[in-house]
Write an enzyme that holds these catalytic residues in place. Sequence first.
Site, PDB file in Angstrom:
ATOM      1  N   THR A 171       1.071  -0.812   0.007  1.00 40.45           N
ATOM      2  CA  THR A 171       0.034   0.387   0.027  1.00 40.45           C
ATOM      3  C   THR A 171       1.018   1.020  -0.481  1.00 40.45           C
ATOM      4  OG1 THR A 171      -1.620  -1.162   1.256  1.00 40.45           O
ATOM      5  CG2 THR A 171      -1.484   1.339   1.279  1.00 40.45           C
ATOM      6  N   SER A 212      -7.331  -1.407   7.230  1.00 43.88           N
ATOM      7  CA  SER A 212      -6.699  -1.186   8.312  1.00 43.88           C
ATOM      8  C   SER A 212      -6.112   0.287   7.889  1.00 43.88           C
ATOM      9  CB  SER A 212      -5.419  -1.627   8.936  1.00 43.88           C
ATOM     10  OG  SER A 212      -6.025  -2.978   8.640  1.00 43.88           O
TER      11      SER A 212
HETATM   12  O1  DON Z   1      -6.491  -2.096   2.956  1.00 41.17           O
HETATM   13  C1  DON Z   1      -5.627  -2.604   3.664  1.00 41.17           C
HETATM   14  O2  DON Z   1      -6.197  -2.599   4.834  1.00 41.17           O
HETATM   15  C2  DON Z   1      -4.925  -3.601   2.816  1.00 41.17           C
HETATM   16  N1  DON Z   1      -5.304  -3.761   1.798  1.00 41.17           N
HETATM   17  C3  DON Z   1      -4.118  -2.904   2.920  1.00 41.17           C
HETATM   18  C4  DON Z   1      -2.767  -3.803   2.283  1.00 41.17           C
HETATM   19  C5  DON Z   1      -1.560  -2.758   2.585  1.00 41.17           C
HETATM   20  O3  DON Z   1      -1.052  -2.428   3.226  1.00 41.17           O
HETATM   21  C6  DON Z   1      -0.673  -3.950   1.917  1.00 41.17           C
HETATM   22  N2  DON Z   1       0.998  -3.035   2.583  1.00 41.17           N
HETATM   23  N3  DON Z   1       1.518  -2.898   2.415  1.00 41.17           N
END
Ligand code: DON
Length: 590
Positions: free
Chosen positions: A391, A463
Site C-alpha cells: 500500500t 486498516s
Molecule cells: O486495506 C487494507 O487494510 C489492506 N488492503 C492494506 C494492504 C497493505 O497495506 C499492504 N501493504 N503493505
Amino acid sequence: MIVRQRVDWKYTAILLLLLLGFVFPAAAEDVPFIQFGDRFHPVPGHGGMVVSQEALASRVGAEILRQGGNAVDAAVATGFALAVTLPQAGNIGGGGFMLVHLAERNETIAIDYREMAPAKAHRNLFLDESGNADAEKSRYSALATGVPGTVAGLVHAQEKYGKLPLRTVIAPAIKLAENGFEISYPLSFSFRYARDRLAANPAASGYFLNADGTAKAVGERLVQRDLAATLKRIANQGADGFYSGKTADLIVIQMSKSGGLIDHDDLAGYRVVERTPVWGRYRNYQVASMPPPSSGGVHLVEMLNILEGWDLESMGHNSADYLHRLIEAMRRAYADRSKYLGDPDFETVPVQALIDKDYAARLREGIATDRATPSSEVAPGLPVPEESPQTTHYSVWDADGNVVSNTYTLNFSYGNGIAVAGAGFLLNNEMDDFSAKPGVPNAFGLLGGEANAIEPRKRPLSSMTPTILFKDGDPVLATGSPGGSRIITAVLQLILNVVDFQMNIAEATAAPRIHHQWYPDTVDAEPGISPDTVARLKALGHEVKTAPWAIGRTQSISRDQSVFQGMTDYRWPGGEAVPAEGVNILQNNP
Ligand code: DON
C-alpha cells in the site's frame, strides 16, 4: 579520587562546549525547531511539503504547490504520479482513503474511495466445494478484484477541493508514463520479487518485464504508453474516462478473459463517499482519522484512549513496561475489530461506543500490568450499545494550512498481478480483505465475521489510517502508512513517539516498532527492540518474535509555526520529503 575529579572536569568542559555550541543556537528564536541533540533530523522547508514513498512523485506534488496549486491539487498530482512511478502500490486500479483538512472552512473531510464488491459477488465467493476458504481465489484470481475507486476518489477531491484544472495536475503523470523514467533499485527489486506473478499474466508481463521474462533492471527506462493513454482519457473526460468508454470496455474485456466479475454496470455504479472522520482526543491533541469501512481511525483512537490512562513517558520509550501496555491495548482493539467492523453502509458499526473514553477505561482496568493476557482470554469487548505486502501513503501540506493525508492500495504488491491489457494498469486483489469465512484469517492474519462478510456492492474492511493531529485546533502532524494489519499500530507508535516522547518526526519514524493483532497471539518486534526488553516481555508471558518484515512505512509532515518538516520512512528506500521551497541549512537559518 583525585584522578576521578580531573576526569569529571574534563567532561564538564566538554558539556559546557556542547551547550554553548549546540544547545544555545537551537534555542535561539530564528531556529526554533531544530534540536541539535537529536539523532535524526527531518527535511525542513517553506511554502508547503510533500512526502511520499517515491521521490519522483513527491517532486511532482511539490512542483504543483509551486505552480499555485493547493494541498489537494498536489495530492491528486502525487496520486496519479505514483500510479506511474510506484506501480506496485500507486494505482488507478485500486482504492483508498483521503483525509482532507480545509483551513479556510476549518473542516476535515474523509473521502472514501475504497473498492466495492461487484454486484455478482456473494458471501461464499471464495469457498471451494467442501466449504473451505480458497486463498488462491481470493488473492490471485480475477475474482479478487473489487471495483476500483482511485480515479473516482482523486477526481472527486480535485473537482471539489482543488484549484487547478484536472488536466494540469494529471499532466506530470502522463509525461512520466509517456517519456518513461529510470528504474530505481527499489523498483527493480520489487519487479524481481513479483516476477512470477507478473509473468503469469501476458499484459502485466508485457508492461513490467523484459521480453525474455526477466525483471527490468536498474537504470533501464520504464515507458508506459497504454497507461499514458488511459491517463489522457481521464484528463480529458474526468472520471468518465475510466468508468465508461474505452477504459471501461478494456476492463470488462480483461474480466471476461481472466474470469472476473466486474461489468459495465459495476463501473458506472461506483460511488465515492464523503464521511465524517473519526475524532479522538489524546492528551492535549485532537486526532482525526479514517472512519469505517476502514478500521484504522476507530482502533487508533481506541488504543490511544486506553493508553492515555498511564504516564507512558515515565516508563521510558520502548521499555518493557511501556511495550507491555502497548501490546495489551493492541490485543484488545484488534479483538474488537474482528467483530464489530465492516462497511457502515451495510452494517451498524458502533463507532462512538468503541472510541468512548469510559469503554477504554474499562478495558484498561482489565489489563494486568505484571502479566500478558493470553488472546484466548480476550474476547471482543462489549462496548456500550449507545448506537444502533503493498500500500502506499503520502502526506501533503500547503502554505495556507490545507492538509491531505492519503493512503491507497492494490492490496498486495502489484495486486493480483493481472493488468488490464491495452489500458496499462494493474488490478487490485482487495476482495481478500473481506472475511471469506468466519474464523479464517485473511492474508494479513486478520480475523473477521459477519460484519465483514462479502455482499454485492459492499466495501471490504480496511486498516488504512490516514491521520491528522491537531493542537488547539491547528493541524500539527499528518501521517499514515502501508503495512496491512500493521498500519494502525505503526501510526499509533508514530503519534506516541511525537506526543509522549517529544520526538521530532525523523526520530519518531526511525524508532523501532512492535505489532500485535490479537491473533496470532504473538508480538512482532523490529530489530532494535533490545534483547533485554524482549526477555522481560517474555517473562511477562508474551511470545515475541523478530518481525519478518519492517512494520509500516510512515510518510509524515509536521509543522512548527511557518516551518514544515517532512520525513519519509527509510524502511523502504526511495521516498522523499520535498518542500515547495527548500532550505539550505548549511548556509541559512530555516
Ligand atoms: O486495506 C487494507 O487494510 C489492506 N488492503 C492494506 C494492504 C497493505 O497495506 C499492504 N501493504 N503493505
